[in-house]
Design a protein around this motif. Structure first.
Motif, PDB file in Angstrom:
ATOM      1  N   ILE A   1      -5.633 -11.024   6.419  1.00  0.00           N
ATOM      2  CA  ILE A   1      -6.820 -10.555   5.717  1.00  0.00           C
ATOM      3  C   ILE A   1      -6.948  -9.053   5.879  1.00  0.00           C
ATOM      4  O   ILE A   1      -7.485  -8.381   5.006  1.00  0.00           O
ATOM      5  N   CYS A   2      -6.404  -8.561   6.986  1.00  0.00           N
ATOM      6  CA  CYS A   2      -6.578  -7.163   7.355  1.00  0.00           C
ATOM      7  C   CYS A   2      -6.295  -6.238   6.180  1.00  0.00           C
ATOM      8  O   CYS A   2      -7.160  -5.514   5.720  1.00  0.00           O
TER       9      CYS A   2
ATOM     10  N   ILE B   1       3.278  -4.059   7.960  1.00  0.00           N
ATOM     11  CA  ILE B   1       4.013  -4.338   9.202  1.00  0.00           C
ATOM     12  C   ILE B   1       3.204  -5.253  10.104  1.00  0.00           C
ATOM     13  O   ILE B   1       3.723  -6.215  10.662  1.00  0.00           O
ATOM     14  N   THR B   2       1.910  -4.927  10.244  1.00  0.00           N
ATOM     15  CA  THR B   2       1.101  -5.739  11.151  1.00  0.00           C
ATOM     16  C   THR B   2       0.391  -6.857  10.398  1.00  0.00           C
ATOM     17  O   THR B   2      -0.482  -7.515  10.959  1.00  0.00           O
TER      18      THR B   2
ATOM     19  N   ASP C   1       7.684   1.404   0.890  1.00  0.00           N
ATOM     20  CA  ASP C   1       6.859   2.604   0.820  1.00  0.00           C
ATOM     21  C   ASP C   1       7.585   3.727   0.087  1.00  0.00           C
ATOM     22  O   ASP C   1       7.017   4.388  -0.785  1.00  0.00           O
TER      23      ASP C   1
ATOM     24  N   SER D   1      -2.673   3.967   0.044  1.00  0.00           N
ATOM     25  CA  SER D   1      -2.664   4.804   1.261  1.00  0.00           C
ATOM     26  C   SER D   1      -2.079   4.072   2.459  1.00  0.00           C
ATOM     27  O   SER D   1      -0.948   3.614   2.414  1.00  0.00           O
ATOM     28  N   VAL D   2      -2.842   3.920   3.534  1.00  0.00           N
ATOM     29  CA  VAL D   2      -2.239   3.385   4.755  1.00  0.00           C
ATOM     30  C   VAL D   2      -1.953   1.893   4.673  1.00  0.00           C
ATOM     31  O   VAL D   2      -1.289   1.347   5.535  1.00  0.00           O
ATOM     32  N   TYR D   3      -2.454   1.225   3.627  1.00  0.00           N
ATOM     33  CA  TYR D   3      -2.323  -0.228   3.628  1.00  0.00           C
ATOM     34  C   TYR D   3      -0.895  -0.703   3.422  1.00  0.00           C
ATOM     35  O   TYR D   3      -0.560  -1.822   3.796  1.00  0.00           O
ATOM     36  N   VAL D   4      -0.040   0.149   2.821  1.00  0.00           N
ATOM     37  CA  VAL D   4       1.370  -0.220   2.739  1.00  0.00           C
ATOM     38  C   VAL D   4       1.947  -0.310   4.154  1.00  0.00           C
ATOM     39  O   VAL D   4       2.615  -1.281   4.516  1.00  0.00           O
ATOM     40  N   GLY D   5       1.660   0.699   4.965  1.00  0.00           N
ATOM     41  CA  GLY D   5       2.143   0.692   6.343  1.00  0.00           C
ATOM     42  C   GLY D   5       1.626  -0.496   7.121  1.00  0.00           C
ATOM     43  O   GLY D   5       2.287  -1.015   8.016  1.00  0.00           O
ATOM     44  N   LEU D   6       0.443  -0.952   6.745  1.00  0.00           N
ATOM     45  CA  LEU D   6      -0.148  -2.063   7.484  1.00  0.00           C
ATOM     46  C   LEU D   6       0.475  -3.406   7.139  1.00  0.00           C
ATOM     47  O   LEU D   6       0.141  -4.397   7.757  1.00  0.00           O
TER      48      LEU D   6
ATOM     49  N   LEU E   1      -8.002  -6.978   1.800  1.00  0.00           N
ATOM     50  CA  LEU E   1      -9.218  -6.831   1.033  1.00  0.00           C
ATOM     51  C   LEU E   1      -9.479  -5.425   0.521  1.00  0.00           C
ATOM     52  O   LEU E   1     -10.110  -5.243  -0.504  1.00  0.00           O
ATOM     53  N   ALA E   2      -8.969  -4.430   1.219  1.00  0.00           N
ATOM     54  CA  ALA E   2      -9.306  -3.074   0.834  1.00  0.00           C
ATOM     55  C   ALA E   2      -8.622  -2.665  -0.461  1.00  0.00           C
ATOM     56  O   ALA E   2      -9.063  -1.737  -1.121  1.00  0.00           O
TER      57      ALA E   2
END
Lengths: 200, 201
Positions: free
Chosen positions: A24-25, A105-106, A83, A98-103, A28-29
């Motif tokens: 979910i992290c 990973i987690t 990315d 933005s940072v959600y591509v990097g996320l 949603l954004a």
């Protein structure tokens, strides 16, 4: 038959987002508009599919003590690939994500499917399982983004749908909390139809 | 003043859970009792305070363009370096806690390794990278940012756990029990947190 269920189960009764509550992290954004949601969905399908495939090929060669770090390296490499491709060919969308591509990973879906499935199954099955779970995730993203973009700005994929009839965008839909409430409602509807998933 | 502003911002306005949905997986899964929520929140805050400055230093002196030498740009490696730092640090904390305080180790149990894949921590480092040069100017600022974000997450999970403990006495529709109502509560809490938007110190 079993291979088919690998692909279809995550779309309904075993959806990674609304049943397994994974990933979910970063989900949603990116759902304010449909376009980034679709791109994000495709990226996650790619990463889950290939991380499952690679880990399944490697599964007999890795001591279980260091498997987490190996998984992270494999996943991070795939995400860097995604990315860089996005930056090269879809720069605007990559800026929005933005940072959600990097996320990714987690993102618990990727890690969770590798742990729960790929480490114990053959490569082709794992690959399909990855594609299926990625699709299940993408499906939820698209549903949430559909409602948020339609009622938030009156458009779909940036094309004017109901705004032309004098609809004034409800900007509350664009704020983060509404994404959570929509997911809550999707879970509500889904569990009303799947009674076996309801908590006692 | 700038630093205090960054601290308050990262706790309330840019709250990891309510504004960015970071760490939602463990947030939903572990918020069933206040006691475990406090334990996990403390562990997450600690790891964030340590990893955000570490990643800041790596970002400044290794990864950013021309940091290692003229024409060397390693910024495409930042994802893999950040996650490696976080995973290694979590492993280290786990080993230290196991060695020196077995009781605490048993209390935290599965939560310690889970922290490595908590998006709030990775997210903290990635946002730090974006903020370099804007609101984060030096190592001190990155410590403050890590602490603020960690505290914000801690606050959110403890409040959520408290509400979920109370809600066991309510008549929630059967299909909404568990994760469904948890999402809706989080959404409503997020709306409440929106009152902090626009506060400038």
């Amino acid at each position: 038959m079993k291979l088919n269920s690998n692909l279809t189960a995550p779309l309904g009764g075993n959806n990674p987002v609304i049943v397994q509550i994974l990933g979910i992290c970063s989900a949603l954004a990116v759902t304010v508009k449909l376009e980034p949601a679709v791109v994000m969905g495709l990226s996650v399908i790619f990463v889950t599919a290939f991380s499952n495939l690679v880990m399944s090929l490697l599964r007999n060669g890795i001591p279980s003590r260091i498997r987490i770090i190996v998984q992270l390296v494999v996943i991070a490499t795939l995400v860097i690939l995604v990315d860089q491709v996005l930056r090269a060919f879809a720069y605007d969308v990559s800026k929005q994500l933005s940072v959600y591509v990097g996320l990714i990973i987690t993102n618990c879906i990727v890690m969770g499917r590798v742990e729960a499935y790929a480490l114990g199954h053959k490569p082709w099955e794992s690959f399909l399982d990855g594609v299926g779970n990625g699709l299940g995730y993408a499906m939820i993203l698209v549903i949430v983004a559909f409602f948020r973009e339609l009622f938030g700005s009156g458009t779909l994929f940036g094309i004017d749908i109901i705004a032309r009839f004098g609809y004034v965008g409800n900007s509350l839909m664009l704020f983060p909390p509404m994404a959570l409430i929509i997911v809550g409602c999707i879970i509500w509807v889904h569990r009303s139809f799947n009674k076996d998933l309801q908590e006692k | 003043m700038e630093t205090l502003n960054l601290f308050i911002r990262s706790i309330f306005i840019d709250n990891m859970v309510f504004a960015f949905f970071f760490g939602m997986c463990s947030y939903i899964a572990v918020s069933k009792s206040v006691k475990t929520a406090i334990g996990l929140g403390a562990a997450v805050t600690f790891v964030m305070v340590m990893t955000v400055p570490l990643n800041y230093l790596l970002n400044q002196y290794v990864l950013s363009p021309d940091a290692l030498g003229e024409g060397i740009d390693l910024s495409f490696l930042s994802f893999i370096i950040f996650i490696a730092v976080i995973a290694a640090f979590v492993q280290l904390v786990e080993m230290v806690v196991e060695k020196f305080s077995p009781t605490l180790y048993n209390q935290l149990g599965i939560f310690l390794p889970l922290i490595a894949v908590n998006c709030a921590i990775m997210g903290g480092s990635l946002f730090m990278q974006q903020k370099v040069g804007e609101s984060i100017m030096n190592v001190g600022d990155s410590v403050v940012y890590g602490l603020g974000s960690g505290l914000g997450w801690w606050l959110a999970i403890v409040m959520m756990a408290a509400i979920r403990e109370k809600i066991t006495y309510s008549h929630v529709p059967a299909a909404l029990k568990g994760p469904g109502i948890a999402f809706i509560i989080t959404g409503l809490m997020g709306i409440a947190f929106m009152i902090f938007t626009g506060i400038q110190l």
